[in-house]
Enzyme design. Structure first.
Site, short mmCIF file in Angstrom:
data_model
loop_
_atom_site.label_atom_id
_atom_site.label_comp_id
_atom_site.label_asym_id
_atom_site.label_seq_id
_atom_site.Cartn_x
_atom_site.Cartn_y
_atom_site.Cartn_z
CG HIS A 202 0.42 5.99 -0.91
ND1 HIS A 202 -0.67 6.57 -1.53
CD2 HIS A 202 -0.07 5.38 0.20
CE1 HIS A 202 -1.76 6.30 -0.83
NE2 HIS A 202 -1.42 5.59 0.21
CG HIS B 150 -1.77 1.17 1.42
ND1 HIS B 150 -3.13 1.16 1.21
CD2 HIS B 150 -1.47 2.44 1.81
CE1 HIS B 150 -3.62 2.36 1.46
NE2 HIS B 150 -2.64 3.16 1.84
CD GLU B 151 1.81 3.52 3.81
OE1 GLU B 151 1.90 4.49 3.04
OE2 GLU B 151 1.01 3.51 4.77
#
Length: 264
Positions: free
Chosen positions: A61, A57-58
């Site tokens: 980003h 998820h990170e």
């Protein structure tokens, strides 16, 4: 020297590989019924897989930010998938794991630090924020695929239950983190399109958005309605409600054992 540094900035971290290895070994133990007592194996499998999804998820980003103009994410270690490199390790890893243990809720925490001044264009800013929840959507599709493809025939129930619970976490993460509440990615998607005055007014409450959403879900009526919707969505993807419920019960192995789940 610059090339070597750039390559090291993108090299997958041994920490992440270690977490992925725990996921694989504990998943194998459940798949083969090697564990006998599936509680600890379920806990290790779901927790480590959840942390893997948080790292991805990170990473999503950071990778999107890199291609949008923020080349500083490499030097910060965000592209190595190492959870220890996050700006807010407590918010990004510890709190989400606690949310899972306490309430069976998948909710990503803090994000990597993006130098927004390096990025031009509102669409790019929105896409950077959207990349995280989209990763959870993809992870949810991977977790639910064996169910709607009917590919789990003969697989021990504990593995199916654990996978169903992990799928529930990914779905809740994708939905909750897409809510346009300050501090969550959903707000990050719309923030570039808001006026400067609105953004300044909202800024002080942004750190409390995550806690507010979690607190709201502790209201029984809200919690019931939310999980009814989640169960309906998972049901449409072939995941039976009792599977995710049993997965959560087995995950919390320190509590009394549910005889219904041990028989399924």
């Amino acid at each position: 020297m610059t090339t070597a540094t750039a390559r090291s900035d993108r090299r997958i971290s041994p920490v992440f590989l270690g977490i992925a290895a725990v996921t694989a070994v504990s998943g194998w133990a459940l798949w083969t019924d090697f564990a006998g007592q599936p509680g600890l194996a379920t806990f290790l499998f779901v927790t480590s897989a959840w942390v893997v999804s948080l790292c991805l998820h990170e990473y999503a980003h950071a990778r999107t930010a890199l291609h949008s103009g923020d080349i500083s994410v490499g030097a910060k270690g965000y592209l190595t998938l190492n959870p220890l490199k996050y700006t807010h390790a407590l918010l990004s890893i510890v709190l989400p794991v606690l949310f899972v243990i306490m309430g069976g809720i998948g909710l990503p925490g803090g994000a990597v630090f993006i130098e927004r001044g390096r990025i031009r264009g509102r669409w790019k800013h929105s896409l950077i924020s959207a990349a995280g929840p989209l990763t959870n959507v993809l992870f949810a599709l991977v977790c639910t695929a064996p169910f709607w493809l009917d590919a789990l025939s003969g697989v021990p129930g504990p593995f199916r239950n654990a996978l169903a619970f992990l799928a529930l976490l990914q779905v809740t993460a994708a939905i909750l983190n897409s809510v346009p509440v300050p501090g969550l990615d959903g707000y990050g998607v719309i923030e570039p399109w808001l006026s400067y005055r609105v953004r300044r007014a909202v800024e002080p409450i942004a750190p409390f958005g995550l806690i507010a959403v979690f607190a709201l879900l502790w209201i029984p009526e809200v919690n019931l309605a939310f999980f009814h919707a989640i169960d309906a969505l998972l049901g449409s993807l072939g995941v039976e409600e009792f599977r995710s419920d049993c997965g959560f019960d087995t995950y919390r192995f320190w509590q009394s054992e549910n005889p219904f789940c041990t028989a399924r």
